[in-house]
Scaffold this active site. Structure first.
Site, PDB file in Angstrom:
ATOM      1  N   GLU A 106       0.709  -6.561   8.947  1.00 47.29           N
ATOM      2  CA  GLU A 106      -0.217  -6.806   7.844  1.00 47.29           C
ATOM      3  C   GLU A 106       0.372  -7.706   6.768  1.00 47.29           C
ATOM      4  O   GLU A 106       1.406  -7.381   6.191  1.00 47.29           O
ATOM      5  CB  GLU A 106      -0.609  -5.466   7.205  1.00 47.29           C
ATOM      6  CG  GLU A 106      -1.598  -5.609   6.064  1.00 47.29           C
ATOM      7  CD  GLU A 106      -1.990  -4.277   5.455  1.00 47.29           C
ATOM      8  OE1 GLU A 106      -3.038  -4.228   4.790  1.00 47.29           O
ATOM      9  OE2 GLU A 106      -1.249  -3.289   5.639  1.00 47.29           O
ATOM     10  N   GLU A 141     -10.799   0.616   3.021  1.00 51.39           N
ATOM     11  CA  GLU A 141      -9.505   0.915   2.401  1.00 51.39           C
ATOM     12  C   GLU A 141      -9.522   0.342   0.975  1.00 51.39           C
ATOM     13  O   GLU A 141      -8.934  -0.701   0.699  1.00 51.39           O
ATOM     14  CB  GLU A 141      -8.343   0.321   3.206  1.00 51.39           C
ATOM     15  CG  GLU A 141      -7.005   0.900   2.752  1.00 51.39           C
ATOM     16  CD  GLU A 141      -5.811   0.061   3.187  1.00 51.39           C
ATOM     17  OE1 GLU A 141      -4.803   0.648   3.579  1.00 51.39           O
ATOM     18  OE2 GLU A 141      -5.894  -1.181   3.105  1.00 51.39           O
TER      19      GLU A 141
END
Length: 274
Positions: A151, A250
């Site tokens: 990520e 998220e």
């Protein structure tokens, strides 16, 4: 148009409740899937802690769709340990427990944060360490058909974290990690948008490498619609480009989590039938 499953990240949603109550809260508002950062303070949890987590998921009748590897002390600022030469034993032990949780829950997607660069070692040494760590994790997870996610994170919020856009990850996937096909890009709209990435163009261009998608708006990291990012257009572009994985919520709700979900209905590619 295909519909995609929606997951709630219970490390950042429903924080008005104790952690183990959050799977049930997510299910009560329609989520069939949840994901989580590593929920324990160290790389290894006790059997009682693991059983409590799995019990909460089972009682709520939700599936665990994603889980982070241990990332160090995140409240104190750590953002992963993959690149740290002095913490590879921790990561190895954590990977073993991750596989145990995967076998018991069916979870198959795992986010391995690269870590912040430390001037005790050269950048090259830390890159080599991270590549070895990712390869090792990928080899272990391949035995259960699991994937490792890498990520990029937002500049200015995560210290000396070297992955800041999708191309940084793709460079690794096409280079030193080419022999690890179960390593994929985690496409987080908040982090990429914070770094000035053209999300729609990146979604179309990077779709072949994307293994997971997370949504939050920018500025502020609130729910979609609270900022300026083209979230609906980006998700639609991902689907048109062939993405068929989970869309994970998220974000940090600007109010109670249950009252922050109006955006779900605006994404007509989301399957939220539960």
């Amino acid at each position: 148009m295909p519909t995609l499953p929606l997951s709630a990240n219970i490390s950042i949603l429903f924080t008005e409740l104790p952690y183990l109550d959050r799977p049930a809260a997510a299910r009560a508002v329609g989520f069939e899937y949840v994901e989580s950062w590593w929920p324990f303070p160290g790389p290894i949890a006790s059997a009682e802690q693991v059983n409590a987590l799995i019990g909460a998921l089972e009682r709520a009748h939700v599936e665990l769709s994603g889980l982070n590897f241990f990332a160090g002390d995140m409240p104190s600022g750590d953002r992963g340990i993959a690149c740290r030469p002095d913490r590879q034993d921790e990561l190895g032990s954590n990977t073993e427990q991750l596989v145990e949780i995967a076998r018991r829950t069916g979870c198959r997607s795992f986010n391995l944060l690269y870590g912040q660069l430390d001037d005790r070692w050269s950048d090259a040494e830390q890159r080599d360490t991270a590549i070895r760590a990712v390869r090792t994790a990928a080899t272990v997870l391949a035995e259960i058909d699991g994937i490792v996610l890498l990520e990029p994170l937002a500049l200015g919020l995560n210290g000396a974290y070297p992955l800041v856009d999708g191309d940084d990850v793709v460079e690794l996937l096409e280079g030193p990690l080419r022999s690890a096909p179960n390593v994929r890009l985690l496409f987080d709209l908040f982090h990429l948008g914070s770094n000035g990435v053209d999300l729609v163009a990146a979604a179309e261009r990077l779709a072949p490498w994307i293994g997971h998608v997370q949504v939050a708006d920018c500025p502020g990291r609130g729910e979609p619609g609270s900022g300026d990012l083209p979230i609906e257009e980006t998700v639609a572009t991902l689907v048109a480009a062939g993405y068929r994985g989970v869309i994970a919520a998220e974000y940090q709700p600007t109010g109670p989590t249950e009252q922050s979900l109006d955006w779900v209905d605006r994404l007509d590619v989301i399957d939220q039938s539960g």
